[in-house]
Scaffold this motif. Structure first.
Motif, short mmCIF file in Angstrom:
data_model
loop_
_atom_site.label_atom_id
_atom_site.label_comp_id
_atom_site.label_asym_id
_atom_site.label_seq_id
_atom_site.Cartn_x
_atom_site.Cartn_y
_atom_site.Cartn_z
N LEU A 127 43.07 31.53 34.94
CA LEU A 127 41.64 31.90 35.20
C LEU A 127 40.88 31.36 36.25
O LEU A 127 40.06 31.72 36.79
N LYS A 128 41.22 29.84 36.41
CA LYS A 128 40.60 29.08 37.35
C LYS A 128 41.16 29.70 38.88
O LYS A 128 40.00 29.85 39.74
N LYS A 129 42.42 30.31 38.95
CA LYS A 129 42.74 30.82 40.06
C LYS A 129 42.06 32.31 40.20
O LYS A 129 41.28 32.53 41.60
N ALA B 169 25.54 45.20 37.76
CA ALA B 169 25.44 43.63 37.84
C ALA B 169 26.56 43.26 39.01
O ALA B 169 26.22 42.32 39.40
N THR B 170 27.35 44.26 39.03
CA THR B 170 28.64 43.87 40.14
C THR B 170 28.71 44.82 41.11
O THR B 170 28.40 45.86 40.71
N PRO C 214 39.75 37.35 30.47
CA PRO C 214 39.59 38.65 31.29
C PRO C 214 40.62 38.45 32.26
O PRO C 214 41.18 37.30 32.98
N THR C 215 40.77 39.83 33.21
CA THR C 215 41.80 39.99 34.09
C THR C 215 41.40 40.26 35.58
O THR C 215 41.84 40.47 36.40
N SER C 216 39.85 40.21 35.50
CA SER C 216 39.42 40.62 36.71
C SER C 216 37.73 39.87 36.59
O SER C 216 37.36 39.40 35.70
#
Length: 443
Positions: free
Chosen positions: A342-344, A174-175, A308-310
Motif C-alpha cells: 500500500l505504501k508503494k 473526484a479523480t 485497495p488495488t489502485s
C-alpha cells in the motif's frame, strides 16, 4: 445564484460557495460543456444542481437527466436536488435498478422536469418508450471516472444519442482518468476542463493509519475498535463473500453492524444506510460499488478491511470521511507485506501514512512498550541462588548434599510420588550364590 437559492443557501448554514461551486456555475448557466474535477466531499452535487435547475422551465417535461453509478447515490442525489427544486416548483424523480419499474413508469406520466437514475434503468425505460428525452437540454454524468468505463460507457453514450444533438454535457469526478481527456472524441463535443482539486479547502484533517493485523484476526480487531467511545466506521471489502462471512459472524455475536451490497433489495439497502446515518448501527460493511459517492455527515472513520488495488480506489474510499471540514480517521488493515504494498501504491500521492497501534481501548501512533514479566525476575533470582549453591564450600558429604538439595529449584526436586527403582534380586544375590558354590566345592 437565484434569490431563492441564496436564502436557502444561508438557511442550510453555508457561508460561501466552495471552489467547484463557484467555478462551474457561470459555464453551466451559459450552456457550456463542462468537466468538473474536485475532491470528494467538496459539494459537487450542489455545484451542478444550482445552475442546472436555474435553466429549467416548470411544466415543460423532462429537461434534465442526471446519471449516477449506484442506487444509493441516485437516491441521495435526487433528495438533494428535490430540496432545491421545490423552491422553483420543479419535480424530481429517481429511476434506479432494483425498484418497481411499473411504479417508476407511473411517476414519469407526471412529466417531471428532472430525472436522476442509474444508466441501465434509464436506458431500459427509454427503449420501452416510457421515458422521452427529446426535450432534454442538459445531461449530467456524475462520478464520470466510474461511469465511463466498460459496458457502462456504451450505455451512457446510447442515452446521449437519444437526446437532441446540441444537448449540453456536464461531467463531474473526484479523480482524473485517461478517458476524461478524450470526452470530445466519445461524445462529439468540446468540453471545458475545470480542475479545482488543488484550490479546494473543504477537506478536514484526516489521519491515514496503517494497523498491522493478519487476515484471521481482522473481525476480532473490528470488535475491539467498537470498544472506543462514539466509534463508527464504513468498512470496505474487496469480495462480497468475505463481507457476508463477517456479517454472519457479527450477527451471531450481536455486534452492531449492517451490510450494504449490490445483491440486496433496494428497501434493504436503504434501511441499512439509514440506520447507519442515524447511529443505530456502528459498522456499515460495504464494497466499492455500493458505497461510491455516499455522503454520510460527520463520519468518524473509514476502515480498509481489504486494501485497495489502485490510487483511485483509495481516494474514493477515504473521501467518505473528513468531509466539509470535519476531522476523520482512515484505518488500513493488513499484514506487513500488504501494508508495504500500500505504501508503494500511494508513494506518489500526498497521503502521509503512519503506523497505528491499538492499546488500552484507544488508537495511538506510539508503539506500546513491552512490560517485563514478574515471573522472569523470580526465575532469575532462583537461578542466582542455585548458582550460589554450586559454589558453596565443601564440607562433609552429607552436609554438602543436603545443602545442594535445599538450594535446588522446585523443578529439580525429586518427585515424591515416583516409586524407587528396586535392584534386580538376581543381581543382588549373585555374590551370595558364588560364596555358596565355593563352600560346596570345599566339602
Amino acid at each position: 445564484m437565484l434569490k431563492q437559492f441564496e436564502a436557502h443557501f444561508k438557511d442550510l448554514g453555508y457561508t460561501e460557495p466552495t471552489a467547484i461551486q463557484t467555478a462551474v456555475y457561470d459555464p453551466l448557466v451559459g450552456d457550456q460543456n463542462v468537466l468538473g474535477l474536485a475532491p470528494t466531499g467538496s459539494g459537487k452535487t450542489v455545484a451542478f444542481t444550482l445552475p442546472a435547475l436555474a435553466n429549467l422551465l416548470p411544466g415543460d417535461g423532462t429537461q434534465l437527466i442526471v446519471l449516477e453509478p449506484s442506487q444509493e447515490l441516485a437516491i441521495q442525489t435526487s433528495r438533494v436536488m428535490r430540496d432545491w427544486a421545490k423552491l422553483l416548483d420543479l419535480k424530481v424523480v429517481a429511476l434506479t435498478g432494483g425498484a418497481n419499474v411499473k411504479r417508476q413508469a407511473e411517476r414519469l406520466k407526471k412529466r417531471p422536469e428532472v430525472v436522476v437514475g442509474t444508466p441501465g434503468r434509464v436506458l431500459n425505460l427509454v427503449n420501452d418508450r416510457k421515458l422521452k428525452l427529446h426535450l432534454v437540454s442538459l445531461l449530467i454524468v456524475d462520478e464520470a471516472d466510474d461511469l465511463l468505463t466498460g459496458d457502462t460507457l456504451d450505455t451512457v453514450r446510447s442515452i446521449a444519442q437519444t437526446m437532441p444533438a446540441d444537448v449540453q454535457l456536464g461531467f463531474f469526478s473526484a479523480t482524473d482518468t485517461p478517458i476524461l481527456h478524450e470526452l470530445d472524441q466519445w461524445f462529439g463535443q468540446t468540453v471545458e476542463r475545470i480542475d479545482v482539486r488543488q484550490e479546494d479547502q473543504t477537506q478536514g484533517e484526516v489521519c491515514h493509519g496503517l494497523l498491522q493485523v493478519g487476515m484471521g484476526k481482522r473481525d476480532q480487531m473490528l470488535k475491539r475498535l467498537l470498544a472506543m467511545p462514539n466509534f463508527r466506521a464504513l468498512v470496505f471489502f474487496k469480495q462480497a463473500n468475505t463481507l457476508r462471512q463477517t456479517a454472519t459472524r457479527f450477527y451471531h455475536d450481536h455486534v452492531s453492524a449492517a451490510s450494504l451490497t449490490s445483491d440486496l433489495r433496494q428497501v434493504q439497502r436503504e434501511k441499512a444506510l439509514q440506520d447507519f446515518r442515524l447511529g443505530r448501527t456502528r459498522l456499515l460493511l460495504t464494497t466499492d460499488v455500493a458505497a461510491r459517492g455516499l455522503d454520510i455527515p460527520k463520519l468518524p472513520a473509514v476502515i480498509n478491511y481489504d486494501l485497495p488495488t489502485s490510487v483511485n480506489e483509495y481516494v474514493h474510499r477515504v473521501g467518505r470521511t473528513g468531509r466539509m471540514g470535519e476531522p476523520g480517521q482512515v484505518i488500513s488493515l493488513g499484514d506487513d507485506h500488504d501494508l508495504r504494498d500500500l505504501k508503494k501504491l500511494l508513494k506518489e500521492t500526498d497521503y502521509d501514512l503512519v503506523p497505528l497501534y491499538f492499546s488500552g481501548r484507544t488508537l495511538t501512533t506510539e508503539k506500546p512498550v513491552a512490560v517485563k514479566p514478574v515471573a522472569a525476575e523470580t526465575s532469575s533470582a532462583a537461578s542466582v541462588e542455585s548458582q550460589a549453591s554450586v559454589h558453596m564450600p565443601k564440607a562433609k558429604g552429607t552436609a554438602r548434599v543436603t545443602a545442594a538439595k535445599s538450594a535446588a529449584s522446585p523443578a529439580q526436586q525429586p518427585n515424591p510420588t515416583k516409586k524407587k527403582k528396586h535392584k534386580n534380586r538376581h543381581t543382588k544375590n549373585k555374590g551370595m550364590r558364588k560364596k555358596w558354590r565355593d563352600r560346596d566345592s570345599q566339602n
